[in-house]
Write an enzyme that holds these catalytic residues in place. Structure first.
Site, mmCIF file in Angstrom:
data_model
loop_
_atom_site.group_PDB
_atom_site.id
_atom_site.type_symbol
_atom_site.label_atom_id
_atom_site.label_comp_id
_atom_site.label_asym_id
_atom_site.label_seq_id
_atom_site.Cartn_x
_atom_site.Cartn_y
_atom_site.Cartn_z
ATOM 1 N N ASP A 45 0.872 -1.175 0.000
ATOM 2 C CA ASP A 45 0.000 0.000 0.000
ATOM 3 C C ASP A 45 0.903 1.217 0.000
ATOM 4 O O ASP A 45 1.697 1.409 0.916
ATOM 5 C CB ASP A 45 -0.880 -0.043 1.256
ATOM 6 C CG ASP A 45 -1.533 1.296 1.589
ATOM 7 O OD1 ASP A 45 -1.660 2.143 0.683
ATOM 8 O OD2 ASP A 45 -1.923 1.480 2.765
ATOM 9 N N GLU A 51 -3.545 4.274 -2.625
ATOM 10 C CA GLU A 51 -3.958 3.870 -1.279
ATOM 11 C C GLU A 51 -5.455 4.016 -1.084
ATOM 12 O O GLU A 51 -6.113 3.114 -0.545
ATOM 13 C CB GLU A 51 -3.225 4.688 -0.213
ATOM 14 C CG GLU A 51 -3.650 4.282 1.191
ATOM 15 C CD GLU A 51 -2.861 4.948 2.295
ATOM 16 O OE1 GLU A 51 -2.568 4.281 3.303
ATOM 17 O OE2 GLU A 51 -2.554 6.145 2.169
ATOM 18 N N GLU A 52 -6.008 5.137 -1.507
ATOM 19 C CA GLU A 52 -7.440 5.354 -1.331
ATOM 20 C C GLU A 52 -8.262 4.311 -2.079
ATOM 21 O O GLU A 52 -9.273 3.808 -1.569
ATOM 22 C CB GLU A 52 -7.828 6.757 -1.784
ATOM 23 C CG GLU A 52 -7.338 7.879 -0.883
ATOM 24 C CD GLU A 52 -5.926 8.343 -1.181
ATOM 25 O OE1 GLU A 52 -5.438 9.279 -0.535
ATOM 26 O OE2 GLU A 52 -5.293 7.745 -2.074
#
Length: 625
Positions: free
Chosen positions: A405, A423-424
């Site tokens: 991540d 990441e989101e």
């Protein structure tokens, strides 16, 4: 994704090797000679100070090499996504015998099924399902908190909540249902009194849960009743607009809102003991059931967590990410629409007893001291296996490996705001990751977070403004002995460089090496290989070539293979393959590569011209750094 024609790729690589062979043979400063000399002398290369003495001649050679199109290498492979990726410039080619050349040709012929050229097919890497992880019985310890009854679980009775007591102090999450959670209620003109906050929450959410259907306005009114301080400050326009534009055939949100409210009200029943914070500087782990996580996230949806709305760094939770969903509900945009589609699909699954899973998920914060980090100059490990592909993704083709991540130091980044990059997106596909924001303090330079067992609920397409929720995902990964999905996600935060040039010094390079290594470092003898990509590039201004080399070194030190996905960047893919092959062929160690990076940074510091890192490493310098 297959890219191009295999035969043409092979031809290009073979022609590349043949055309550069003469240059390599006639080169007076060769990587092989450097490495052999270093082995006999006990050093890898001259220090950066010696390199700086010859900066002007180095710069001249590098720039002249860059300008000449018929030299040993063709035009430099650079990342298409970041101007911080160095443009072309180089130094001399390494020596290469006929035997080495034939090995290069052999490597060029290696192909995986998806058409990507690589020295290691993806299927050759080790997956979590192949690891002999001797977990034994589920147990808790001083550093491992388990919120399910381990005796019941080990007897095969499933994830039953562990009994315990509320913990209202600085080492635990302050729960909305805690008897210590109070709020000020005003009545009359100047009179006010304290009231148990959960009593207000329970009353409003119970009324909502009893409805057959509920509107966005009902959700807003309930939330503002126990958050009166923020009246006029919080906006719910995104939630209102979302309900209007999404058809009920996809997900009838008016019927879903009461179900989420009912799930939130289960908190005292589902989470009976204190939930510890994963604090900076302390290695610790927390294991929760998937149902417990869904209950905590339902409370985040209804913004019930106390002391988690202030945004200042001086607040009690100023060093923690936000968890209440207030930012997600305001400032309507297409990004917010797609985020809400993914998150509400998760709640659609978790509020249905027929479809909700109830395995376990473990969140582990790993912290290391500076003395735990390697002396990178002295590392003797050589490059490990590498698979490179421009097609495919970490979360799909890399599922079952250790998935990296590309995290922010505040875990989850802008998932509850407007952020929508790697990441989101990962957190939207696996919403159980969002709960880590509740208890994970900002990551330090030698810390990481590893999540084992999260489930992917959604599919997607696009990136950033083009991101779209693409429907439900059926997860086919198996489960381990602790009933966790065989998915392991590693959150490591790269440095956010305000200026791209700042990354080209060894203090920052070493920081990134240590950060990657603290995540890649083995804790068990048998662990999966790593799936990663352009970590810290994009908005963090990282150089994709430098970040790729850093991850190669950290993986080599950790003795783990690497699957590197370039996200459609074909030039980066080709350059990384060639550089890795050269390093393997010439037997370069991590320590020697670290010294070459010292020299590279010295050249970058002394010169305004762009210097392509891959060519620099593959050719070395004519002035013998």
């Amino acid at each position: 994704m297959a890219e191009g024609n295999d035969s043409s790729q092979e031809k290009d690589l073979i022609q590349f090797d043949e055309s550069s062979e003469m240059a390599r043979r006639n080169d007076s400063s060769q990587m092989r000679d450097l490495i052999q000399a270093d082995k006999s002398s006990g050093s890898v290369s001259e220090p950066p100070e010696m390199a700086r003495r010859n900066d002007s001649s180095q710069e001249k050679d590098l720039i002249q090499f860059d300008k000449s199109s018929g030299q040993a290498r063709s035009s430099s492979p650079t990342s298409s996504s970041s101007s911080s990726s160095s443009s072309s410039s180089s130094t001399t080619q390494p020596s290469c015998s006929a035997d080495v050349s034939s090995r290069r040709v052999k490597a060029a012929r290696m192909r995986t099924k998806d058409g990507s050229s690589s020295s290691c097919p993806l299927k050759k890497l080790k997956y979590l399902r192949q690891c002999d992880l001797k977990l034994g019985r589920l147990t808790f310890s001083r550093t491992h908190s388990v919120l399910v009854d381990v005796d019941e679980f080990n007897c095969g009775k499933g994830a039953v909540p562990q009994g315990g007591k509320d913990m209202w102090h600085g080492n635990f999450v302050k729960m909305p249902c805690s008897p210590s959670s109070m709020m000020v209620v005003k009545f009359g003109h100047k009179q006010q009194t304290s009231r148990w906050r959960w009593e207000v929450i329970f009353k409003k959410l119970s009324a909502l849960a009893e409805k057959t259907t509920a509107s966005a306005e009902d959700v807003e009114k309930a939330i503002m009743k126990y958050n009166p301080k923020y009246k006029g400050q919080w906006s719910f326009d995104a939630l209102y607009s979302f309900v209007k534009v999404i058809p009920k055939t996809e997900n009838d949100f008016t019927k879903l809102f009461p179900k989420i409210a009912a799930l939130a009200l289960k908190l005292p029943e589902y989470v009976k003991k204190g939930l510890p914070l994963l604090k900076k500087g302390n290695t610790a782990a927390v294991t929760l059931s998937q149902v417990q996580i869904s209950c905590l996230l339902a409370n985040a949806f209804f913004c019930t967590f106390p002391y988690r709305n202030a945004t200042g760094a001086t607040g009690e939770y100023g060093s923690y990410p936000s968890i209440n969903f207030t930012r997600l509900f305001g400032q309507w945009s297409s990004r917010k629409k797609e985020k809400l589609r993914a998150i509400l699909h998760y709640f659609h699954v978790m509020t249905d007893k027929l479809t909700r899973p109830n395995g376990l998920v473990t969140f582990e914060r790993r912290c290391y001291k500076a003395t735990d980090m390697p002396n990178w100059r002295c590392c003797e490990e050589k490059m490990n296996e590498l698979h490179v592909a421009s097609g495919g993704t970490i979360e799909t083709e890399g599922a079952g490996l250790l998935q990296v991540d590309f995290a922010a130091s505040f875990i989850g980044g802008g998932v509850l705001g407007s952020g929508l990059v790697q990441e989101e997106i990962l957190f939207l596909l696996n919403p159980e990751l969002i709960v880590s924001r509740l208890f994970t303090e900002k990551l330090g330079d030698t810390e990481c977070l590893i999540v084992t067992g999260s489930q992917q609920f959604s599919r997607y397409s696009g990136f950033g403004d083009s991101f779209e929720w693409a429907g439900p995902h059926r997860d086919h990964l198996g489960r381990d002995d602790w009933d966790r999905q065989q998915r392991r996600i590693l959150a490591i935060d790269a440095t956010n460089f305000k200026h791209q040039r700042d990354q080209y010094n060894m203090t920052n390079v070493t920081r990134e090496l240590n950060k990657a290594y603290c995540g890649f470092k083995r804790r068990e003898s048998d662990e999966p290989d790593i799936a990663t990509g352009k970590w810290g590039c994009g908005v963090f201004n990282g150089d994709p070539q430098l970040k790729a080399v850093i991850q190669l070194m950290a993986a080599a030190r950790a003795k783990r293979g690497l699957a590197f996905f370039t996200f459609q960047d074909k030039e980066l893919k080709k350059g990384l393959q060639r550089t890795h092959h050269t390093l393997v062929t010439d037997g370069a160690t991590v320590g020697q590569l670290y010294s070459l990076l010292e020299n590279y940074c010295a050249v970058r510091k002394a010169s305004e011209a762009h210097v392509n890192l891959f060519q620099f490493l593959s050719n070395t310098s004519r002035s013998r750094l």
